[in-house]
Scaffold this motif. Structure first.
Motif, PDB file in Angstrom:
ATOM      1  N   SER A  77      54.009  60.921 -15.608  1.00 33.28           N
ATOM      2  CA  SER A  77      52.831  60.064 -15.621  1.00 33.28           C
ATOM      3  C   SER A  77      51.637  60.823 -15.062  1.00 33.28           C
ATOM      4  N   SER A  80      49.933  58.679 -12.331  1.00 38.21           N
ATOM      5  CA  SER A  80      50.581  58.730 -11.026  1.00 38.21           C
ATOM      6  C   SER A  80      50.178  59.998 -10.281  1.00 38.21           C
ATOM      7  N   THR A  84      48.062  60.285  -6.805  1.00 38.85           N
ATOM      8  CA  THR A  84      48.546  61.141  -5.720  1.00 38.85           C
ATOM      9  C   THR A  84      47.459  62.102  -5.265  1.00 38.85           C
ATOM     10  N   ASP A 134      52.184  55.974 -20.852  1.00 42.16           N
ATOM     11  CA  ASP A 134      51.533  56.006 -19.536  1.00 42.16           C
ATOM     12  C   ASP A 134      50.331  55.063 -19.571  1.00 42.16           C
ATOM     13  N   SER A 176      51.202  54.552  -5.310  1.00 41.22           N
ATOM     14  CA  SER A 176      50.856  55.623  -6.249  1.00 41.22           C
ATOM     15  C   SER A 176      51.965  55.949  -7.234  1.00 41.22           C
ATOM     16  N   VAL A 177      53.193  55.589  -6.938  1.00 46.00           N
ATOM     17  CA  VAL A 177      54.319  55.919  -7.806  1.00 46.00           C
ATOM     18  C   VAL A 177      54.516  54.886  -8.916  1.00 46.00           C
ATOM     19  N   PRO A 179      52.758  53.932 -11.627  1.00 46.88           N
ATOM     20  CA  PRO A 179      52.623  54.400 -13.013  1.00 46.88           C
ATOM     21  C   PRO A 179      53.809  55.241 -13.482  1.00 46.88           C
ATOM     22  N   GLN A 180      54.367  56.078 -12.591  1.00 46.91           N
ATOM     23  CA  GLN A 180      55.516  56.901 -12.970  1.00 46.91           C
ATOM     24  C   GLN A 180      56.733  56.032 -13.255  1.00 46.91           C
TER      25      GLN A 180
END
Length: 286
Positions: A77, A80, A84, A134, A176-177, A179-180
């Motif tokens: 992603s 993501s 980060t 994504d 932040s994780v 989207p992944q």
């Protein structure tokens, strides 16, 4: 070996049959047991935070290997990675102006590698980027984190804007994780190196959460006072716990799959040593 496999399989099946509330309870109990273990093993609990940042850097290194060796960014992603980079850049600025230490150096190294990953996805390996998968709207998390930072931030003696920036990076890091994880859910198949990266994030978050919890316990709550008054000290802990729980489910299935794959490889190696490597490649996809 068969007895151990049957025991692990039976325990796994028992856990899977339990209702969500029981699973949540088991997760909490397992986390508390791990905290107790870390409290006795690690004497200086500040080392847990350094370990968390180091594990995060290790996860980024896995992505670098994937991008340079396999020449593909499939399953990653970009959003993501951008989230980060944002919270790392903000935290790096806060570290320079508020507390320059080993964390500043680790953040700088992690930010540099994250920016390199973003560059590779955007330009060098753009053809393999799954843009349609994504599709997480990052403003759904950036804007609420900014608003929350304006309302709840440290009450220390530092400049007000710096305190708001610090709160923003804490809140943004916690989500932040997302989207992944959505990319992995959309694709239905998790590429092994991506799985290793997300698992490293899960371990890093648990170590960071353990650092804060144990520091509060060791100081008998005085650390919360040192962080400031109001809701901010509680929000720091809540942010760490939220991110840990976001990644906990993935880490559970990652470990389960890894144990299962190891048993398969061992059984095939016992039957025919030459089949070991074929077994690993065959079962590598999560």
């Amino acid at each position: 070996m068969r007895a151990e496999k049957r025991l692990i399989h039976a325990a796994t099946m028992w856990v899977r049959r339990q209702p969500p509330k029981v699973k949540a309870f088991l997760a909490v109990v397992s986390g508390m047991a791990a905290l107790v273990l870390l409290r006795f093993i690690v004497h200086d609990h500040d080392n847990l935070f350094v370990a968390a940042e180091s594990v995060h850097s290790l996860g980024i290194s896995v992505l670098i290997y994937k991008l340079t060796k396999e020449k593909t960014c499939a399953g990653l992603s970009l959003k993501s990675q951008e989230l980060t980079a944002i919270f790392l850049a903000v935290r790096l600025y806060c570290s320079f102006v508020m507390e320059y230490d080993i964390h500043t150096i680790l953040d700088l190294a992690t930010l540099a590698t994250t920016l390199w990953v973003i560059y590779m996805i955007r330009f060098k390996l753009k053809s393999s980027y799954m843009e349609d998968k994504d599709n997480f709207a990052i403003y759904y998390v950036v804007i609420p984190c900014a608003v929350l930072a304006l309302c709840i931030h440290p009450s220390t003696s530092h400049n007000l804007m710096n305190r708001i920036f610090w709160a923003f990076c804490v809140y943004l890091e916690a989500v932040s994780v997302l989207p992944q994880l959505q990319v992995m859910q959309n694709t239905k198949i998790v590429e092994p190196f991506t799985a290793h990266y997300v698992f490293a994030l899960g371990v890093a978050r648990f170590l960071s959460c353990a650092h804060w919890v144990l520091q509060v316990l060791d100081s008998r709550g005085h650390l919360l006072v040192a962080l400031g008054y109001g809701l901010w000290p509680s929000m720091v802990l809540i942010s760490e716990i939220v991110q840990t729980f976001i990644l906990a489910d993935f880490c559970y299935y990652y470990i389960k799959r890894s144990i299962y794959t190891s048993f398969i490889c061992i059984r095939r190696a016992a039957r025919s040593p030459s089949s070991l490597w074929s077994g690993i490649s065959e079962d590598a996809v999560v």
